[in-house]
Design a protein around this motif. Structure first.
Motif, PDB file in Angstrom:
ATOM      1  N   CYS A  97       0.837  -1.206   0.000  1.00  0.00           N
ATOM      2  CA  CYS A  97       0.000   0.000   0.000  1.00  0.00           C
ATOM      3  C   CYS A  97       0.869   1.252   0.000  1.00  0.00           C
ATOM      4  O   CYS A  97       0.573   2.236  -0.702  1.00  0.00           O
ATOM      5  CB  CYS A  97      -0.943   0.000   1.199  1.00  0.00           C
ATOM      6  SG  CYS A  97      -2.322  -1.145   1.028  1.00  0.00           S
ATOM      7  N   LYS A  98       1.956   1.222   0.787  1.00  0.00           N
ATOM      8  CA  LYS A  98       2.873   2.379   0.836  1.00  0.00           C
ATOM      9  C   LYS A  98       3.558   2.556  -0.513  1.00  0.00           C
ATOM     10  O   LYS A  98       3.675   3.689  -1.019  1.00  0.00           O
ATOM     11  CB  LYS A  98       3.907   2.176   1.946  1.00  0.00           C
ATOM     12  CG  LYS A  98       4.789   3.380   2.183  1.00  0.00           C
ATOM     13  CD  LYS A  98       5.667   3.160   3.396  1.00  0.00           C
ATOM     14  CE  LYS A  98       6.400   4.375   3.823  1.00  0.00           C
ATOM     15  NZ  LYS A  98       7.427   4.887   3.022  1.00  0.00           N
ATOM     16  N   ILE A  99       3.987   1.458  -1.115  1.00  0.00           N
ATOM     17  CA  ILE A  99       4.630   1.533  -2.437  1.00  0.00           C
ATOM     18  C   ILE A  99       3.645   2.098  -3.462  1.00  0.00           C
ATOM     19  O   ILE A  99       3.991   2.967  -4.265  1.00  0.00           O
ATOM     20  CB  ILE A  99       5.166   0.152  -2.867  1.00  0.00           C
ATOM     21  CG1 ILE A  99       6.353  -0.244  -1.992  1.00  0.00           C
ATOM     22  CG2 ILE A  99       5.549   0.150  -4.338  1.00  0.00           C
ATOM     23  CD1 ILE A  99       6.822  -1.671  -2.192  1.00  0.00           C
ATOM     24  N   GLU A 100       2.390   1.605  -3.407  1.00  0.00           N
ATOM     25  CA  GLU A 100       1.357   2.090  -4.331  1.00  0.00           C
ATOM     26  C   GLU A 100       1.131   3.588  -4.143  1.00  0.00           C
ATOM     27  O   GLU A 100       1.036   4.354  -5.124  1.00  0.00           O
ATOM     28  CB  GLU A 100       0.048   1.333  -4.138  1.00  0.00           C
ATOM     29  CG  GLU A 100      -1.061   1.800  -5.068  1.00  0.00           C
ATOM     30  CD  GLU A 100      -2.392   1.128  -4.775  1.00  0.00           C
ATOM     31  OE1 GLU A 100      -3.199   1.010  -5.718  1.00  0.00           O
ATOM     32  OE2 GLU A 100      -2.622   0.736  -3.620  1.00  0.00           O
ATOM     33  N   ASP A 102       3.234   5.780  -2.933  1.00  0.00           N
ATOM     34  CA  ASP A 102       4.424   6.479  -3.436  1.00  0.00           C
ATOM     35  C   ASP A 102       4.401   6.547  -4.962  1.00  0.00           C
ATOM     36  O   ASP A 102       4.703   7.595  -5.552  1.00  0.00           O
ATOM     37  CB  ASP A 102       5.711   5.793  -2.957  1.00  0.00           C
ATOM     38  CG  ASP A 102       5.959   5.947  -1.465  1.00  0.00           C
ATOM     39  OD1 ASP A 102       5.293   6.811  -0.843  1.00  0.00           O
ATOM     40  OD2 ASP A 102       6.797   5.194  -0.914  1.00  0.00           O
ATOM     41  N   GLN A 103       4.049   5.442  -5.598  1.00  0.00           N
ATOM     42  CA  GLN A 103       4.001   5.425  -7.066  1.00  0.00           C
ATOM     43  C   GLN A 103       2.908   6.355  -7.581  1.00  0.00           C
ATOM     44  O   GLN A 103       3.109   7.077  -8.578  1.00  0.00           O
ATOM     45  CB  GLN A 103       3.795   4.000  -7.583  1.00  0.00           C
ATOM     46  CG  GLN A 103       5.010   3.126  -7.401  1.00  0.00           C
ATOM     47  CD  GLN A 103       4.761   1.668  -7.820  1.00  0.00           C
ATOM     48  OE1 GLN A 103       3.623   1.272  -8.057  1.00  0.00           O
ATOM     49  NE2 GLN A 103       5.834   0.898  -7.910  1.00  0.00           N
ATOM     50  N   ASN A 104       1.729   6.354  -6.924  1.00  0.00           N
ATOM     51  CA  ASN A 104       0.658   7.267  -7.341  1.00  0.00           C
ATOM     52  C   ASN A 104       1.090   8.728  -7.179  1.00  0.00           C
ATOM     53  O   ASN A 104       0.787   9.571  -8.039  1.00  0.00           O
ATOM     54  CB  ASN A 104      -0.627   6.998  -6.557  1.00  0.00           C
ATOM     55  CG  ASN A 104      -1.331   5.750  -7.026  1.00  0.00           C
ATOM     56  OD1 ASN A 104      -1.153   5.315  -8.163  1.00  0.00           O
ATOM     57  ND2 ASN A 104      -2.133   5.165  -6.151  1.00  0.00           N
ATOM     58  N   GLU A 105       1.789   9.014  -6.108  1.00  0.00           N
ATOM     59  CA  GLU A 105       2.285  10.372  -5.881  1.00  0.00           C
ATOM     60  C   GLU A 105       3.284  10.757  -6.969  1.00  0.00           C
ATOM     61  O   GLU A 105       3.248  11.864  -7.510  1.00  0.00           O
ATOM     62  CB  GLU A 105       2.930  10.472  -4.500  1.00  0.00           C
ATOM     63  CG  GLU A 105       3.364  11.866  -4.137  1.00  0.00           C
ATOM     64  CD  GLU A 105       3.997  11.899  -2.759  1.00  0.00           C
ATOM     65  OE1 GLU A 105       4.907  12.747  -2.580  1.00  0.00           O
ATOM     66  OE2 GLU A 105       3.615  11.119  -1.874  1.00  0.00           O
ATOM     67  N   PHE A 106       4.162   9.823  -7.315  1.00  0.00           N
ATOM     68  CA  PHE A 106       5.150  10.085  -8.359  1.00  0.00           C
ATOM     69  C   PHE A 106       4.451  10.337  -9.692  1.00  0.00           C
ATOM     70  O   PHE A 106       4.805  11.281 -10.426  1.00  0.00           O
ATOM     71  CB  PHE A 106       6.119   8.898  -8.463  1.00  0.00           C
ATOM     72  CG  PHE A 106       7.088   9.031  -9.587  1.00  0.00           C
ATOM     73  CD1 PHE A 106       8.195   9.865  -9.478  1.00  0.00           C
ATOM     74  CD2 PHE A 106       6.899   8.340 -10.787  1.00  0.00           C
ATOM     75  CE1 PHE A 106       9.094   9.998 -10.530  1.00  0.00           C
ATOM     76  CE2 PHE A 106       7.792   8.465 -11.829  1.00  0.00           C
ATOM     77  CZ  PHE A 106       8.899   9.291 -11.698  1.00  0.00           C
ATOM     78  N   ILE A 107       3.430   9.487  -9.995  1.00  0.00           N
ATOM     79  CA  ILE A 107       2.682   9.652 -11.255  1.00  0.00           C
ATOM     80  C   ILE A 107       1.981  11.005 -11.266  1.00  0.00           C
ATOM     81  O   ILE A 107       2.009  11.725 -12.274  1.00  0.00           O
ATOM     82  CB  ILE A 107       1.688   8.483 -11.456  1.00  0.00           C
ATOM     83  CG1 ILE A 107       2.423   7.191 -11.721  1.00  0.00           C
ATOM     84  CG2 ILE A 107       0.713   8.809 -12.589  1.00  0.00           C
ATOM     85  CD1 ILE A 107       1.554   5.948 -11.709  1.00  0.00           C
ATOM     86  N   ASP A 108       1.353  11.380 -10.154  1.00  0.00           N
ATOM     87  CA  ASP A 108       0.670  12.660 -10.075  1.00  0.00           C
ATOM     88  C   ASP A 108       1.658  13.811 -10.286  1.00  0.00           C
ATOM     89  O   ASP A 108       1.370  14.774 -11.040  1.00  0.00           O
ATOM     90  CB  ASP A 108      -0.048  12.819  -8.744  1.00  0.00           C
ATOM     91  CG  ASP A 108      -1.283  11.935  -8.630  1.00  0.00           C
ATOM     92  OD1 ASP A 108      -1.753  11.445  -9.677  1.00  0.00           O
ATOM     93  OD2 ASP A 108      -1.763  11.740  -7.497  1.00  0.00           O
ATOM     94  N   GLN A 109       2.813  13.755  -9.686  1.00  0.00           N
ATOM     95  CA  GLN A 109       3.824  14.799  -9.841  1.00  0.00           C
ATOM     96  C   GLN A 109       4.320  14.848 -11.283  1.00  0.00           C
ATOM     97  O   GLN A 109       4.534  15.924 -11.842  1.00  0.00           O
ATOM     98  CB  GLN A 109       5.007  14.582  -8.888  1.00  0.00           C
ATOM     99  CG  GLN A 109       4.670  14.897  -7.449  1.00  0.00           C
ATOM    100  CD  GLN A 109       5.843  14.587  -6.528  1.00  0.00           C
ATOM    101  OE1 GLN A 109       6.901  14.138  -6.981  1.00  0.00           O
ATOM    102  NE2 GLN A 109       5.650  14.842  -5.245  1.00  0.00           N
TER     103      GLN A 109
END
Length: 114
Positions: A97-100, A102-109
């Motif tokens: 869940c934490k990795i997901e 982080d990845q969603n945050e990276f994609i959003d950025q």
């Protein structure tokens, strides 16, 4: 089984008045006593048989109790193993869940930078 004969029974019995008893009466008494002895022997055999059945039943119950105890210990060990596995899965889920996130945050950025 023939009744045990006491040699004293073969002597004529004297009544309280000192008279000899009738031999038929003595024979009848011996017959009754013999029957009683035979009956007591049969009852003793029956009691011994029931005693052995009871001992067998008790031993069977003890065996069943030991089997249940062993099964309970196996199930307790299995429960402990499954609890540990559940905890590992929970930790793995939280990590994923934490990795997901982080990845969603990276994609959003990444999307907003374009």
């Amino acid at each position: 089984m023939a009744p045990h004969r006491d040699p004293r029974w073969d002597r004529p019995l004297l009544s309280t008045a000192g008279k000899r008893r009738d031999p038929n009466e003595t024979a009848e008494f011996q017959k009754i006593v013999g029957s009683l002895i035979e009956l007591v022997d049969q009852l003793a055999k029956a009691a011994e048989s029931e005693k052995m059945k009871a001992i067998g039943a008790r031993n069977l119950l003890k065996s069943i109790a030991k089997q249940r105890e062993a099964q309970e210990q196996q199930l307790q060990a299995l429960i402990a193993e499954k609890k540990m596995q559940l905890e590992r899965y929970r930790i793995e889920y939280e990590t994923l869940c934490k990795i997901e996130a982080d990845q969603n945050e990276f994609i959003d950025q990444f999307i907003f930078q374009k």
